[in-house]
Design a protein around this motif. Structure first.
Motif, mmCIF file in Angstrom:
data_model
loop_
_atom_site.group_PDB
_atom_site.id
_atom_site.type_symbol
_atom_site.label_atom_id
_atom_site.label_comp_id
_atom_site.label_asym_id
_atom_site.label_seq_id
_atom_site.Cartn_x
_atom_site.Cartn_y
_atom_site.Cartn_z
ATOM 1 N N GLU A 1 0.819 -1.232 0.000
ATOM 2 C CA GLU A 1 0.000 0.000 0.000
ATOM 3 C C GLU A 1 0.843 1.268 0.000
ATOM 4 O O GLU A 1 0.322 2.364 -0.256
ATOM 5 C CB GLU A 1 -0.913 0.003 1.236
ATOM 6 C CG GLU A 1 -2.014 -1.046 1.178
ATOM 7 C CD GLU A 1 -2.565 -1.395 2.558
ATOM 8 O OE1 GLU A 1 -2.187 -0.722 3.547
ATOM 9 O OE2 GLU A 1 -3.337 -2.366 2.646
ATOM 10 N N ASN A 2 2.133 1.159 0.297
ATOM 11 C CA ASN A 2 3.007 2.340 0.401
ATOM 12 C C ASN A 2 4.237 2.155 -0.481
ATOM 13 O O ASN A 2 5.360 2.030 0.004
ATOM 14 C CB ASN A 2 3.409 2.564 1.862
ATOM 15 C CG ASN A 2 2.234 2.942 2.735
ATOM 16 O OD1 ASN A 2 1.774 4.077 2.713
ATOM 17 N ND2 ASN A 2 1.708 1.987 3.491
ATOM 18 N N ARG A 3 3.993 2.132 -1.785
ATOM 19 C CA ARG A 3 5.092 1.862 -2.719
ATOM 20 C C ARG A 3 5.280 2.998 -3.713
ATOM 21 O O ARG A 3 4.383 3.807 -3.926
ATOM 22 C CB ARG A 3 4.863 0.554 -3.458
ATOM 23 C CG ARG A 3 3.575 0.470 -4.232
ATOM 24 C CD ARG A 3 3.572 -0.789 -5.088
ATOM 25 N NE ARG A 3 2.351 -1.547 -4.967
ATOM 26 C CZ ARG A 3 2.110 -2.667 -5.612
ATOM 27 N NH1 ARG A 3 2.995 -3.159 -6.431
ATOM 28 N NH2 ARG A 3 0.983 -3.311 -5.474
ATOM 29 N N SER B 1 10.431 5.118 3.938
ATOM 30 C CA SER B 1 9.786 5.263 5.253
ATOM 31 C C SER B 1 8.952 4.031 5.587
ATOM 32 O O SER B 1 8.908 3.589 6.746
ATOM 33 C CB SER B 1 8.899 6.509 5.267
ATOM 34 O OG SER B 1 7.902 6.431 4.253
ATOM 35 N N ALA B 2 8.286 3.445 4.583
ATOM 36 C CA ALA B 2 7.441 2.268 4.804
ATOM 37 C C ALA B 2 8.295 1.042 5.107
ATOM 38 O O ALA B 2 7.968 0.235 5.989
ATOM 39 C CB ALA B 2 6.558 2.013 3.582
ATOM 40 N N PHE B 3 9.399 0.908 4.383
ATOM 41 C CA PHE B 3 10.313 -0.227 4.621
ATOM 42 C C PHE B 3 10.911 -0.125 6.022
ATOM 43 O O PHE B 3 10.964 -1.105 6.770
ATOM 44 C CB PHE B 3 11.409 -0.230 3.554
ATOM 45 C CG PHE B 3 12.252 -1.483 3.547
ATOM 46 C CD1 PHE B 3 11.680 -2.725 3.382
ATOM 47 C CD2 PHE B 3 13.629 -1.396 3.688
ATOM 48 C CE1 PHE B 3 12.459 -3.885 3.365
ATOM 49 C CE2 PHE B 3 14.422 -2.549 3.672
ATOM 50 C CZ PHE B 3 13.827 -3.789 3.511
ATOM 51 N N LEU C 1 11.090 10.625 8.227
ATOM 52 C CA LEU C 1 10.622 10.554 9.617
ATOM 53 C C LEU C 1 9.229 11.166 9.777
ATOM 54 O O LEU C 1 8.420 10.687 10.589
ATOM 55 C CB LEU C 1 11.625 11.234 10.552
ATOM 56 C CG LEU C 1 12.979 10.515 10.666
ATOM 57 C CD1 LEU C 1 13.956 11.319 11.514
ATOM 58 C CD2 LEU C 1 12.831 9.101 11.231
ATOM 59 N N ALA C 2 8.924 12.176 8.990
ATOM 60 C CA ALA C 2 7.569 12.763 9.024
ATOM 61 C C ALA C 2 6.548 11.729 8.527
ATOM 62 O O ALA C 2 5.440 11.619 9.074
ATOM 63 C CB ALA C 2 7.510 14.025 8.166
ATOM 64 N N GLU D 1 3.342 9.780 10.456
ATOM 65 C CA GLU D 1 1.991 9.637 9.888
ATOM 66 C C GLU D 1 1.489 8.200 10.002
ATOM 67 O O GLU D 1 0.323 7.966 10.317
ATOM 68 C CB GLU D 1 1.990 10.073 8.415
ATOM 69 C CG GLU D 1 1.806 11.549 8.198
ATOM 70 C CD GLU D 1 0.488 12.073 8.758
ATOM 71 O OE1 GLU D 1 -0.582 11.541 8.397
ATOM 72 O OE2 GLU D 1 0.536 13.006 9.582
ATOM 73 N N TYR D 2 2.382 7.229 9.734
ATOM 74 C CA TYR D 2 1.975 5.812 9.842
ATOM 75 C C TYR D 2 1.536 5.511 11.278
ATOM 76 O O TYR D 2 0.550 4.822 11.510
ATOM 77 C CB TYR D 2 3.125 4.865 9.465
ATOM 78 C CG TYR D 2 3.681 5.045 8.074
ATOM 79 C CD1 TYR D 2 2.871 5.315 6.993
ATOM 80 C CD2 TYR D 2 5.065 4.924 7.836
ATOM 81 C CE1 TYR D 2 3.392 5.479 5.709
ATOM 82 C CE2 TYR D 2 5.593 5.072 6.565
ATOM 83 C CZ TYR D 2 4.766 5.361 5.506
ATOM 84 O OH TYR D 2 5.293 5.511 4.253
#
Length: 262
Positions: free
Chosen positions: A136-138, A160-162, A200-201, A205-206
């Protein structure tokens, strides 16, 4: 030719072999550090290949229509089959030129029909909890081998997702070696991402959206002090560092900066 150059060539050969499927696959695992540093951050100084095997994820509700499965395509090329169970033909792991394993990962929620239509039932599929988060975050990243004209658009998790996914899942990995590798991937992003403030921002959010609520507890447990387990594991994984005098201190500080956003 040194080992890293040989691995790079084989990596691009695998992308060529899978070129018709790249929209439906997402690159995960150790090769991300190579792709991020070279093609997203354009940092050519970093030697980032930290693994031999190439990991591809997939999932979702549907894929593009394909006339053949990935197994049918790769098994007709220079891949060797390694059988998982004695006396059983399938499932197998495919090895490029008999050397580089190609692993496929999906969520436990992925329907069998999609697995069999895209990859094929003959290949072993690793099912990992929380994997949908990466799908979903790619972002697409364009990669190209040195002195080659052909480029490939590879789907990858946002850094950031990884980073966030590894922070949530490393603690569940079997054995300290795999945990250390995952923490090393996290440190790689924390150390080399040129836009770390944005990374990091996005991490914040995640967390705000309620993804993986235990992540801060995991990081605190492993990075509470400079002598904590996480700092020691990454230090051992990296070995001597010619650029940083006190590597353990650097690891500690970077993970504690991450904690401020969790």
């Amino acid at each position: 030719m040194n080992d890293i150059k040989r691995l790079e060539l084989l990596f691009f050969e695998v992308l060529q072999d899978l070129k018709d499927y790249l929209d439906d696959l997402i690159l995960v695992g150790g090769w991300l550090s190579y792709v991020y540093s070279k093609f997203l951050w354009h940092n050519l100084e970093v030697q980032a290949v930290t693994t031999v095997d190439i990991d591809f994820g997939f999932g979702g509700e549907k894929t593009k229509p394909h006339s053949k499965t990935i197994f049918e395509v790769l098994s007709s090329l220079n891949y060797k089959e390694r059988h998982l169970y004695i006396g059983k033909m399938y499932p197998v792991v495919l090895y490029k030129q008999g050397k580089i394993p190609i692993d496929f990962i999906t969520s436990p929620k992925t329907k069998n029909k999609l697995v069999e239509g895209l990859v094929g039932r003959q290949i072993i599929i690793n099912k990992i909890d929380k994997f949908d988060f990466l799908l979903e975050n790619r972002i697409p990243i364009t990669v190209r081998a040195e002195r080659e004209k052909t480029s490939y658009k590879v789907q990858c998790p946002k850094p950031s997702a990884f980073l966030y996914h590894k922070g949530a899942t490393f603690i569940d990995r079997e054995g300290e070696l795999k945990q250390a590798k995952d923490l090393h991937y996290m440190y790689f992003i924390l150390r080399y991402a040129p836009n770390l403030d944005i990374v990091l921002a996005e991490v914040a959010e995640y967390k705000k959206k309620g993804h993986f609520v235990d992540i801060s507890k995991n990081i605190k447990k492993y990075f509470e002090r400079k002598t904590s387990q996480g700092c020691l594991m990454i230090e051992k994984e990296i070995g001597p560092d010619e650029y940083i005098d006190n590597l353990r201190q650097d690891i500690f500080e970077r993970f504690n900066e991450l904690l401020e956003f969790l």
